[in-house]
Design a protein around this motif. Sequence first.
Motif, short mmCIF file in Angstrom:
data_model
loop_
_atom_site.label_atom_id
_atom_site.label_comp_id
_atom_site.label_asym_id
_atom_site.label_seq_id
_atom_site.Cartn_x
_atom_site.Cartn_y
_atom_site.Cartn_z
N HIS A 61 -7.85 80.96 -87.24
CA HIS A 61 -7.52 80.03 -86.17
C HIS A 61 -6.36 79.11 -86.54
CE1 HIS A 61 -11.20 81.57 -84.52
NE2 HIS A 61 -11.08 80.83 -83.44
N ASP A 62 -5.60 79.50 -87.56
CA ASP A 62 -4.49 78.66 -88.01
C ASP A 62 -3.45 78.46 -86.90
OD1 ASP A 62 -2.96 77.41 -90.41
OD2 ASP A 62 -1.53 78.83 -89.55
N ARG A 63 -3.04 79.55 -86.27
CA ARG A 63 -2.03 79.42 -85.21
C ARG A 63 -2.55 78.58 -84.05
NH1 ARG A 63 -0.55 82.28 -80.44
NH2 ARG A 63 1.65 81.91 -79.94
N THR A 64 -3.79 78.81 -83.66
CA THR A 64 -4.37 78.04 -82.56
C THR A 64 -4.37 76.54 -82.88
OG1 THR A 64 -5.75 79.87 -81.81
CG2 THR A 64 -6.47 77.66 -81.21
N CYS A 65 -4.77 76.19 -84.10
CA CYS A 65 -4.79 74.77 -84.46
C CYS A 65 -3.39 74.18 -84.52
CB CYS A 65 -5.50 74.61 -85.81
SG CYS A 65 -7.28 74.88 -85.73
N ARG A 66 -2.42 74.95 -85.03
CA ARG A 66 -1.04 74.47 -85.05
C ARG A 66 -0.53 74.20 -83.63
NH1 ARG A 66 1.75 75.36 -89.93
NH2 ARG A 66 0.56 76.58 -91.45
N ARG A 67 -0.85 75.11 -82.73
CA ARG A 67 -0.36 74.96 -81.36
C ARG A 67 -1.02 73.76 -80.67
NH1 ARG A 67 -1.09 79.08 -77.67
NH2 ARG A 67 0.89 78.56 -76.68
N ILE A 68 -2.31 73.54 -80.91
CA ILE A 68 -2.97 72.38 -80.33
C ILE A 68 -2.34 71.10 -80.85
CG2 ILE A 68 -5.13 71.08 -80.28
CD1 ILE A 68 -6.60 73.78 -80.23
N ALA A 69 -2.12 71.04 -82.16
CA ALA A 69 -1.53 69.83 -82.75
C ALA A 69 -0.16 69.54 -82.14
CB ALA A 69 -1.43 69.99 -84.26
N ASP A 70 0.67 70.57 -82.03
CA ASP A 70 2.02 70.36 -81.52
C ASP A 70 2.04 70.07 -80.03
OD1 ASP A 70 3.09 70.73 -84.03
OD2 ASP A 70 3.55 72.85 -83.73
N ALA A 71 1.29 70.86 -79.26
CA ALA A 71 1.35 70.73 -77.80
C ALA A 71 0.65 69.48 -77.30
CB ALA A 71 0.74 71.97 -77.14
N LEU A 84 -11.46 72.07 -95.57
CA LEU A 84 -10.88 71.59 -94.33
C LEU A 84 -9.38 71.89 -94.35
CD1 LEU A 84 -12.49 68.02 -94.30
CD2 LEU A 84 -13.39 70.06 -93.15
N ARG A 85 -8.78 71.91 -93.18
CA ARG A 85 -7.32 72.04 -93.07
C ARG A 85 -6.83 71.02 -92.05
NH1 ARG A 85 -5.02 77.98 -92.86
NH2 ARG A 85 -5.70 77.77 -95.04
N HIS A 86 -5.87 70.20 -92.48
CA HIS A 86 -5.40 69.07 -91.68
C HIS A 86 -3.99 69.35 -91.18
CE1 HIS A 86 -4.50 64.45 -91.52
NE2 HIS A 86 -4.72 64.97 -90.33
N TYR A 87 -3.82 69.30 -89.87
CA TYR A 87 -2.53 69.53 -89.23
C TYR A 87 -2.05 68.22 -88.64
CZ TYR A 87 -4.27 74.35 -89.25
OH TYR A 87 -4.81 75.57 -89.61
N ARG A 88 -0.76 67.91 -88.86
CA ARG A 88 -0.17 66.70 -88.30
C ARG A 88 1.11 67.07 -87.60
NH1 ARG A 88 -0.11 61.74 -92.46
NH2 ARG A 88 0.48 60.75 -90.49
N PRO A 89 1.27 66.71 -86.32
CA PRO A 89 2.48 67.08 -85.59
C PRO A 89 3.70 66.26 -86.00
CG PRO A 89 1.08 65.74 -84.21
CD PRO A 89 0.30 66.01 -85.47
N CYS A 90 3.49 65.11 -86.65
CA CYS A 90 4.61 64.27 -87.07
C CYS A 90 4.11 63.35 -88.17
CB CYS A 90 5.16 63.46 -85.89
SG CYS A 90 3.95 62.36 -85.14
N GLU A 91 5.00 62.57 -88.75
CA GLU A 91 4.62 61.70 -89.85
C GLU A 91 3.75 60.54 -89.40
OE1 GLU A 91 7.98 60.41 -92.05
OE2 GLU A 91 8.57 62.43 -92.68
N GLN A 92 3.97 60.08 -88.17
CA GLN A 92 3.17 58.96 -87.67
C GLN A 92 1.76 59.43 -87.34
OE1 GLN A 92 6.26 59.77 -86.40
NE2 GLN A 92 7.29 58.22 -87.65
N ALA A 93 0.80 58.53 -87.53
CA ALA A 93 -0.59 58.85 -87.24
C ALA A 93 -0.78 59.15 -85.76
CB ALA A 93 -1.50 57.71 -87.67
N ARG A 94 -1.60 60.12 -85.47
CA ARG A 94 -1.96 60.49 -84.11
C ARG A 94 -3.48 60.56 -84.01
NH1 ARG A 94 2.45 59.16 -83.23
NH2 ARG A 94 4.12 60.28 -82.18
N PRO A 95 -4.04 60.53 -82.79
CA PRO A 95 -5.48 60.70 -82.66
C PRO A 95 -5.94 61.99 -83.34
CG PRO A 95 -4.51 60.07 -80.57
CD PRO A 95 -3.37 60.37 -81.48
N LEU A 96 -7.13 61.95 -83.90
CA LEU A 96 -7.64 63.07 -84.68
C LEU A 96 -8.65 63.88 -83.87
CD1 LEU A 96 -7.88 64.53 -87.45
CD2 LEU A 96 -9.78 62.96 -87.96
N MET A 97 -8.50 65.20 -83.92
CA MET A 97 -9.46 66.14 -83.35
C MET A 97 -10.06 66.98 -84.49
SD MET A 97 -8.72 69.61 -81.18
CE MET A 97 -8.19 68.84 -79.65
#
Length: 245
Positions: free
Chosen positions: A41-51, A12-25
């Motif tokens: 799909h690394d870039r796609t997942c990074r963009r979803i997490a951030d956006a 698995l690969r876990h992306y977090r947009p910030c240190e605080q917990a956010r809803p998980l997809m």
Amino acid sequence: MEDLHGPNGLPLRHYRPCEQARPLMVFAHGGAFVMGDLDTHDRTCRRIADACDVEVLAVDYRRTPEHLYPAAIDDVAAVLRWSHPAAVAGDSAGGYLATMACLRLRDAGDPLPAVQILICPNTDLTLSQPSVVDKGTGHALDADFLSWAIAQWAPDSATRALASPLLTPDLHGLPDTLIVTAEHDALRDEGDAYARRLAQVGVRVTHRREPGLVHGFIQNMDLTSPEAAAAHDRLFRDIASLIHR
């Protein structure tokens, strides 16, 4: 970003947009059941997490031909049970796996994500919808390749209707759903039809067909196409609205 292992040692690969917990997809990548991984799909997942201001847990599910139907569904369903996400998402074959995993959990009486996000999903393994012929040549996804890939995933043609979300007799009880299809996609009609069937049984559905775009537009087409970039923005707004409401 952190690489880790989930149920049965699944990568698995876990992306977090910030240190605080956010809803998980939970995210299942596309690749016609035979290709794709955490890196494609690394870039796609990074963009979803951030956006979308969500955590993303990408699944490196088992692929065919080494692992036939329903191995990849087993993997995605196991990650949903393990992680209890707010949403599950996927593009193309990943969209198929996302909604099949939801059906699996529903039938077992297990908790479901609140939202499923299906981007250009494959929902009819029999490939009986008109767009397979109308859009299956001269665009991003070739119908001959699609037929070959499905034969790798489900070699027994008799099982393909039973393994098709669109042809599932009862679609009650599935999560709120976002389905985005593309005008010039061989899978367009089955995605559109799945949106209609879900809405008919009372599932809350947001559905949009993106004009002028082809299958796989979510994968880096924003770098070369202003139309795809605008479609990405619409998708990200919808995802954020559904998950954070």
